[in-house]
Design a protein around this motif. Structure first.
Motif, PDB file in Angstrom:
ATOM      1  N   TRP A  23       0.846  -1.200   0.000  1.00 51.10           N
ATOM      2  CA  TRP A  23       0.000   0.000   0.000  1.00 51.10           C
ATOM      3  C   TRP A  23       0.876   1.244   0.000  1.00 51.10           C
ATOM      4  O   TRP A  23       1.782   1.374   0.823  1.00 51.10           O
ATOM      5  N   GLN A  24       0.594   2.167  -0.917  1.00 51.84           N
ATOM      6  CA  GLN A  24       1.216   3.479  -0.892  1.00 51.84           C
ATOM      7  C   GLN A  24       0.277   4.438  -0.167  1.00 51.84           C
ATOM      8  O   GLN A  24      -0.928   4.447  -0.438  1.00 51.84           O
ATOM      9  N   ASN A  25       0.821   5.234   0.748  1.00 58.25           N
ATOM     10  CA  ASN A  25      -0.068   6.160   1.436  1.00 58.25           C
ATOM     11  C   ASN A  25      -0.244   7.446   0.618  1.00 58.25           C
ATOM     12  O   ASN A  25       0.403   7.653  -0.417  1.00 58.25           O
ATOM     13  N   VAL A  26      -1.131   8.296   1.108  1.00 61.04           N
ATOM     14  CA  VAL A  26      -1.525   9.490   0.354  1.00 61.04           C
ATOM     15  C   VAL A  26      -0.358  10.446   0.159  1.00 61.04           C
ATOM     16  O   VAL A  26      -0.348  11.247  -0.785  1.00 61.04           O
ATOM     17  N   HIS A  27       0.651  10.373   1.012  1.00 57.83           N
ATOM     18  CA  HIS A  27       1.770  11.312   0.933  1.00 57.83           C
ATOM     19  C   HIS A  27       2.821  10.899  -0.097  1.00 57.83           C
ATOM     20  O   HIS A  27       3.705  11.698  -0.407  1.00 57.83           O
ATOM     21  N   TRP A  28       2.720   9.687  -0.621  1.00 57.65           N
ATOM     22  CA  TRP A  28       3.727   9.202  -1.563  1.00 57.65           C
ATOM     23  C   TRP A  28       3.846  10.132  -2.771  1.00 57.65           C
ATOM     24  O   TRP A  28       4.948  10.482  -3.207  1.00 57.65           O
ATOM     25  N   HIS A  29       2.698  10.552  -3.304  1.00 54.36           N
ATOM     26  CA  HIS A  29       2.707  11.420  -4.488  1.00 54.36           C
ATOM     27  C   HIS A  29       2.843  12.893  -4.126  1.00 54.36           C
ATOM     28  O   HIS A  29       2.904  13.745  -5.014  1.00 54.36           O
ATOM     29  N   GLN A  30       2.886  13.191  -2.828  1.00 55.28           N
ATOM     30  CA  GLN A  30       3.115  14.567  -2.387  1.00 55.28           C
ATOM     31  C   GLN A  30       4.591  14.836  -2.114  1.00 55.28           C
ATOM     32  O   GLN A  30       4.966  15.981  -1.831  1.00 55.28           O
ATOM     33  N   ALA A  31       5.405  13.797  -2.184  1.00 51.87           N
ATOM     34  CA  ALA A  31       6.843  13.968  -1.953  1.00 51.87           C
ATOM     35  C   ALA A  31       7.426  14.941  -2.977  1.00 51.87           C
ATOM     36  O   ALA A  31       6.987  14.988  -4.137  1.00 51.87           O
ATOM     37  N   LYS A  32       8.404  15.706  -2.559  1.00 53.58           N
ATOM     38  CA  LYS A  32       8.975  16.728  -3.441  1.00 53.58           C
ATOM     39  C   LYS A  32      10.489  16.707  -3.377  1.00 53.58           C
ATOM     40  O   LYS A  32      11.091  16.439  -2.326  1.00 53.58           O
ATOM     41  N   PRO A  33      11.136  16.995  -4.510  1.00 58.51           N
ATOM     42  CA  PRO A  33      12.607  16.962  -4.550  1.00 58.51           C
ATOM     43  C   PRO A  33      13.211  18.026  -3.631  1.00 58.51           C
ATOM     44  O   PRO A  33      12.588  19.046  -3.328  1.00 58.51           O
ATOM     45  N   TRP A  34      14.449  17.767  -3.221  1.00 58.31           N
ATOM     46  CA  TRP A  34      15.200  18.755  -2.453  1.00 58.31           C
ATOM     47  C   TRP A  34      15.459  19.962  -3.356  1.00 58.31           C
ATOM     48  O   TRP A  34      15.870  19.800  -4.500  1.00 58.31           O
ATOM     49  N   PRO A  35      15.178  21.168  -2.881  1.00 62.24           N
ATOM     50  CA  PRO A  35      15.277  22.343  -3.768  1.00 62.24           C
ATOM     51  C   PRO A  35      16.702  22.591  -4.251  1.00 62.24           C
ATOM     52  O   PRO A  35      17.680  22.363  -3.532  1.00 62.24           O
ATOM     53  N   THR A  36      16.787  23.084  -5.475  1.00 61.16           N
ATOM     54  CA  THR A  36      18.073  23.478  -6.027  1.00 61.16           C
ATOM     55  C   THR A  36      18.462  24.840  -5.454  1.00 61.16           C
ATOM     56  O   THR A  36      17.656  25.518  -4.802  1.00 61.16           O
ATOM     57  N   ALA A  37      19.693  25.257  -5.716  1.00 58.72           N
ATOM     58  CA  ALA A  37      20.160  26.559  -5.233  1.00 58.72           C
ATOM     59  C   ALA A  37      19.297  27.682  -5.804  1.00 58.72           C
ATOM     60  O   ALA A  37      18.956  28.647  -5.098  1.00 58.72           O
TER      61      ALA A  37
END
Length: 263
Positions: free
Chosen positions: A221-235
């Motif tokens: 099971w993937q939880n609801v936050h799986w698709h809310q994950a976001k990359p670490w911001p660039t400079a």
């Protein structure tokens, strides 16, 4: 040894000051409600609560399992399950990132069964110590700009280790949404408890019920936050964020001078 003692003292102090010690898991408010069950044993009430609770957090994707889980319960015990889950949410809010389901699971389970399955609860202070050892001083050094960090816990239990990691990130100003976890355990009950813990604390995760050594999967099971994950911001993204914050602060100052000051 001194580092372990420091971690244990910190854990004890933090819980006493901010959340209160778990102490006897059976005395937690939600656990007390589970003990009101009449038709089934407390261990069965726990199993049904975490199973039904996990199903409820899938957004309707596990309706059949939910109905099967609560099936056969009389009105009193069904009410116990519902009230216990609601109270669990309240208890968790008072104890940020502290795994409450794991200690209770180990307390009410049959000792011989736990030994046969190799299930042993890891104290939260040890989870925190291991997180400190893995992340050194600044967890931000682990992230790569433009990427989502991925991690795996092959014997997650109720995911106390993952919660300790999420707490560590949060304490350093890092959102758990920058990391995706894949956690796995052989116990279905532990997996449902993991799903509850990780979903309610906003940790992107795929929970796999299966045998890690044999590489078998019963369900995932993937939880609801799986698709809310976001990359670490660039400079560049960080600079843009700072500029936006400064713009909003200037706007707020102007607003206060024009309207609040005039009033």
């Amino acid at each position: 040894m001194s580092r372990l003692k420091t971690a244990m003292d910190r854990d004890r102090g933090a819980q006493q000051a901010a959340t209160g010690l778990v102490g006897d898991p059976l005395k937690l408010p939600f656990a007390r409600i589970l003990q009101e069950a009449q038709q089934i044993r407390v261990s069965e009430a726990y199993r049904r609560m975490v199973t039904a609770g996990a199903c409820a957090l899938t957004g309707g994707r596990a309706e059949a399992l939910y109905l099967d889980t609560i099936g056969g319960l009389n009105a009193h015990d069904l009410d116990v399950i519902v009230r216990a889950f609601r109270q669990l949410v309240v208890d968790m809010e008072h104890r940020p990132f502290l795994d409450l389901l794991g200690p209770l699971y180990m307390e009410i389970g049959h000792k011989l069964d736990k030994q046969d399955r190799g299930e042993f609860f890891t104290p939260f202070c040890l989870n925190r110590l291991m997180v400190d050892l893995m992340t050194a001083q600044d967890p931000r050094a682990m992230f790569t700009p433009g990427e989502i960090l991925t991690a795996n816990e092959p014997a997650c239990g109720t995911s106390g280790m993952v919660l300790a990691f999420a707490e560590h990130l949060t304490n350093h100003g890092v959102s758990p949404l920058h990391l995706r976890w894949t956690v796995q355990d052989l116990s279905q009950t532990s997996c449902y408890a993991s799903y509850i813990n990780l979903t309610l604390w906003g940790v992107p995760a795929t929970v796999i019920c299966g045998d890690t050594l044999r590489m078998t999967v019963n369900w995932a099971w993937q939880n609801v936050h799986w698709h809310q994950a976001k990359p670490w911001p660039t400079a560049e993204e960080r600079r843009a964020h700072v500029a936006e914050v400064m713009r909003q602060e200037r706007f707020l100052r102007v607003f206060q001078e024009l309207f609040v000051g005039a009033a």
